[in-house]
Design a protein around this motif. Structure first.
Motif, short mmCIF file in Angstrom:
data_model
loop_
_atom_site.label_atom_id
_atom_site.label_comp_id
_atom_site.label_asym_id
_atom_site.label_seq_id
_atom_site.Cartn_x
_atom_site.Cartn_y
_atom_site.Cartn_z
N ARG A 114 0.83 -1.21 0.00
CA ARG A 114 0.00 0.00 0.00
C ARG A 114 0.86 1.26 0.00
NH1 ARG A 114 -5.13 0.54 0.52
NH2 ARG A 114 -5.42 -1.60 1.32
N GLU A 115 1.89 1.28 0.82
CA GLU A 115 2.77 2.45 0.87
C GLU A 115 3.47 2.68 -0.47
OE1 GLU A 115 6.70 4.12 3.32
OE2 GLU A 115 5.84 2.15 3.80
N LYS A 116 3.94 1.59 -1.08
CA LYS A 116 4.64 1.70 -2.36
C LYS A 116 3.68 2.16 -3.46
CE LYS A 116 8.29 1.17 -4.98
NZ LYS A 116 9.49 2.03 -4.80
N ALA A 117 2.49 1.55 -3.52
CA ALA A 117 1.51 1.92 -4.54
C ALA A 117 1.08 3.38 -4.39
CB ALA A 117 0.29 1.00 -4.46
N ARG A 118 0.86 3.80 -3.15
CA ARG A 118 0.43 5.18 -2.90
C ARG A 118 1.51 6.17 -3.33
NH1 ARG A 118 -1.07 5.75 3.00
NH2 ARG A 118 -2.88 4.58 2.26
N LYS A 119 2.76 5.87 -2.97
CA LYS A 119 3.86 6.77 -3.30
C LYS A 119 4.03 6.90 -4.82
CE LYS A 119 8.83 7.48 -2.62
NZ LYS A 119 10.09 6.93 -2.03
N LEU A 120 4.00 5.77 -5.52
CA LEU A 120 4.14 5.80 -6.98
C LEU A 120 3.00 6.57 -7.63
CD1 LEU A 120 5.25 2.10 -7.58
CD2 LEU A 120 6.65 4.13 -7.99
N ALA A 121 1.77 6.33 -7.15
CA ALA A 121 0.60 7.02 -7.72
C ALA A 121 0.67 8.52 -7.46
CB ALA A 121 -0.69 6.44 -7.15
N GLU A 122 1.09 8.90 -6.26
CA GLU A 122 1.17 10.32 -5.92
C GLU A 122 2.23 11.03 -6.78
OE1 GLU A 122 -0.34 10.17 -1.26
OE2 GLU A 122 1.81 10.19 -1.72
N GLU A 123 3.35 10.34 -7.04
CA GLU A 123 4.39 10.93 -7.88
C GLU A 123 3.88 11.15 -9.30
OE1 GLU A 123 7.60 8.19 -7.53
OE2 GLU A 123 8.27 8.95 -5.57
N LEU A 124 3.13 10.19 -9.81
CA LEU A 124 2.58 10.33 -11.16
C LEU A 124 1.50 11.41 -11.22
CD1 LEU A 124 2.40 6.57 -12.21
CD2 LEU A 124 3.81 8.34 -13.25
N ALA A 125 0.70 11.48 -10.17
CA ALA A 125 -0.34 12.52 -10.13
C ALA A 125 0.28 13.91 -10.14
CB ALA A 125 -1.22 12.33 -8.90
N GLU A 126 1.37 14.06 -9.39
CA GLU A 126 2.05 15.35 -9.33
C GLU A 126 2.64 15.72 -10.69
OE1 GLU A 126 5.65 17.53 -6.78
OE2 GLU A 126 4.82 15.59 -6.13
N ARG A 127 3.15 14.71 -11.42
CA ARG A 127 3.70 14.95 -12.75
C ARG A 127 2.61 15.20 -13.78
NH1 ARG A 127 7.30 9.75 -13.58
NH2 ARG A 127 6.71 10.22 -15.75
N GLY A 128 1.40 14.74 -13.48
CA GLY A 128 0.29 14.92 -14.41
C GLY A 128 0.12 13.79 -15.39
N GLY A 129 0.88 12.70 -15.20
CA GLY A 129 0.75 11.55 -16.10
C GLY A 129 2.04 10.78 -16.18
N GLY A 130 2.09 9.85 -17.12
CA GLY A 130 3.26 9.00 -17.29
C GLY A 130 2.88 7.71 -17.99
N ASP A 131 3.68 6.69 -17.79
CA ASP A 131 3.41 5.37 -18.37
C ASP A 131 3.05 4.40 -17.25
OD1 ASP A 131 3.37 2.96 -19.77
OD2 ASP A 131 5.56 2.76 -19.73
N VAL A 132 1.86 3.84 -17.32
CA VAL A 132 1.39 2.91 -16.30
C VAL A 132 2.37 1.75 -16.11
CG1 VAL A 132 -0.34 1.12 -15.87
CG2 VAL A 132 -1.08 3.41 -16.52
N VAL A 133 2.94 1.25 -17.21
CA VAL A 133 3.77 0.04 -17.15
C VAL A 133 5.11 0.32 -16.48
CG1 VAL A 133 4.80 -1.85 -18.47
CG2 VAL A 133 2.64 -0.81 -19.24
N THR A 134 5.90 1.21 -17.07
CA THR A 134 7.26 1.42 -16.59
C THR A 134 7.35 2.34 -15.39
OG1 THR A 134 7.63 3.21 -18.19
CG2 THR A 134 8.23 0.98 -18.88
N ASP A 135 6.37 3.23 -15.22
CA ASP A 135 6.42 4.18 -14.11
C ASP A 135 5.68 3.69 -12.86
OD1 ASP A 135 7.87 5.98 -15.64
OD2 ASP A 135 6.07 7.00 -16.39
N PHE A 136 4.86 2.66 -13.02
CA PHE A 136 4.09 2.18 -11.86
C PHE A 136 4.15 0.67 -11.70
CE2 PHE A 136 0.37 0.62 -9.65
CZ PHE A 136 0.29 1.46 -8.56
N ALA A 137 3.55 -0.08 -12.63
CA ALA A 137 3.35 -1.52 -12.43
C ALA A 137 4.65 -2.28 -12.25
CB ALA A 137 2.55 -2.09 -13.61
N GLN A 138 5.64 -1.99 -13.08
CA GLN A 138 6.92 -2.70 -12.95
C GLN A 138 7.60 -2.36 -11.63
OE1 GLN A 138 9.18 -1.86 -16.50
NE2 GLN A 138 8.00 -3.28 -17.77
N HIS A 139 7.59 -1.09 -11.25
CA HIS A 139 8.22 -0.69 -10.00
C HIS A 139 7.57 -1.37 -8.80
CE1 HIS A 139 11.06 2.34 -11.35
NE2 HIS A 139 10.14 2.84 -12.16
N LEU A 140 6.24 -1.38 -8.78
CA LEU A 140 5.53 -1.98 -7.66
C LEU A 140 5.82 -3.47 -7.56
CD1 LEU A 140 3.44 -1.79 -5.36
CD2 LEU A 140 1.66 -2.25 -7.07
N THR A 141 5.68 -4.16 -8.67
CA THR A 141 5.84 -5.61 -8.68
C THR A 141 7.25 -6.03 -8.29
OG1 THR A 141 4.17 -5.79 -10.41
CG2 THR A 141 5.61 -7.68 -10.09
#
Length: 390
Positions: A114-141
């Motif tokens: 939960r902490e990792k998912a929240r942090k990654l999502a908040e970083e992307l929200a602040e940037r205004g977007g990104g790539d779901v795969v390389t910026d979020f899903a791969q990092h979390l997994t």
């Protein structure tokens, strides 16, 4: 029997983009099993019952080679207990890893996920977007898997998975090089943990035994290898496909935001529709499947996504219903080889949906027509560029 659907190509752009179109066409043509000589050759059934029954029939269909493509003469070379284990060895091999994947043990990972998912999502929200795969899903997994293994996360894990699972079936030299690097890395970790054990999976395997007999070095490294590859590309593909769906389907996204009680049924529906994994079995004897002769040693594909679209089992199988109540999908397999990591994958997907939508309830794809999908062993979007809607 209609055989016009023979010669399928798991890696063709058409099959990768929409394998369900091929499976549906097979059903409509009365072709329950197709055959292809491509990528080492295989037979592919599409009915739920056939896929489930073959998955459970270890006597006639061996799990010693689970890769869906590549030369058959090389099949069985990678030892990944218990995934590549047949009875009677399979049960004790599975028992070695089972304590690490019990529901209570997996629940301990929830705060970290939960902490990792929240942090990654908040970083992307602040940037205004990104790539779901390389910026979020791969990092979390990868973060979750490396925590379990007891090693620091790094880009080499993602690189290894892509080279081995996505490129490897089409290029055996790339596959062999990636496997060599992974085995060397895990072997070094095992040597370290045998001297200085920690509270992690590698240390656990270093001291594990079966009925009082220590595990062989090959078994220890193979089991660690399995945990790494089985929970990486598969899970990040499921997460990426789910977020891709929500970016495209505003009605489902808004409904889930308004009613979080739908998280569980939504997760299961996404797992059904976007099942990321296909595996193979090798016939141990000559077998007939709906009039097709499968010789001993030939490969049979278990496309779990095909089973999940069978209209004989699922009401309106091509309709995505996030409140679907009856959902006996085969995404995690069936029988004794049912995925050990299913509880962890479910946890990661459910928390992703919850935390992502809390941070970014409104987002959309940058280029809906530009998303391409991987094929073969694991299917998932290769890149999902999105932007936050303010």
């Amino acid at each position: 029997m209609e055989r016009s659907h023979d010669g399928y190509d798991l890696f063709s752009p058409e099959f990768r983009a929409d394998p369900n179109a091929h499976w549906a066409a097979m059903r409509q043509a009365g072709c329950p099993v197709a055959h292809s000589d491509k990528w080492g050759g295989s037979f592919m059934p599409v009915a739920y019952d056939d896929i489930r029954d073959i998955a459970r029939d270890g006597a006639r269909f061996s799990s010693r080679a689970i890769e869906v493509a590549g030369p058959l003469e090389a099949a069985g070379g990678l030892y990944l207990p218990p995934l590549t284990s047949d009875p009677p060895e399979h049960k004790p091999h599975r028992g070695v890893l089972m304590p690490y994947f019990l529901p209570a043990r997996i629940a301990e990972f929830e705060p970290f996920v939960r902490e990792k998912a929240r942090k990654l999502a908040e970083e992307l929200a602040e940037r205004g977007g990104g790539d779901v795969v390389t910026d979020f899903a791969q990092h979390l997994t990868i973060a979750v898997l490396t925590k379990m293994l007891g090693v620091p996360p790094g880009e080499q894990f993602t690189d290894w998975m892509i080279r081995m699972i996505r490129v490897g079936p089409k290029d055996q030299a790339v596959r062999a090089e990636a496997i060599h690097e992974i085995l060397g890395y895990l072997g070094g970790l095992l040597d370290e943990r045998e001297v200085e054990p920690r509270d992690d999976l590698i240390s656990y395997l270093a001291a594990a035994d079966i009925e009082g007999e220590p595990l062989s070095r090959k078994h220890k490294i193979g089991a660690a290898f399995l945990v790494l590859i089985a929970g990486a590309d598969t899970t990040w593909s499921a997460i990426s496909a789910s977020l891709w769906h929500l970016a495209l389907h505003e009605e489902d996204r808004k409904r889930l935001v308004a009613d979080p009680s739908l998280l569980d049924t939504t997760s299961e529906e996404f797992l059904r529709v976007y099942a990321p994994v296909s595996v193979a079995r090798l016939a141990t004897q000559d077998v007939e499947l709906h009039g097709r002769s499968v010789a001993a040693g030939e490969r049979v594909l278990l496309a779990f996504g095909a089973a999940n679209r069978d209209p004989e089992v699922f009401e309106e199988p091509d309709k995505i219903m996030i409140d679907r109540k009856r959902n006996r999908h085969l995404t995690f397999g069936s029988g004794e080889h049912r995925c050990l990591g299913s509880n962890l994958a479910r946890l990661e997907l459910r928390i992703t949906l919850e935390e992502w939508l809390r941070v970014m309830p409104d987002f959309r794809l940058v280029d809906p027509d530009g998303v391409t999908w991987s094929g073969g062993q694991t299917r998932g979007p290769e890149r999902v560029d999105f932007e936050v809607v303010r």
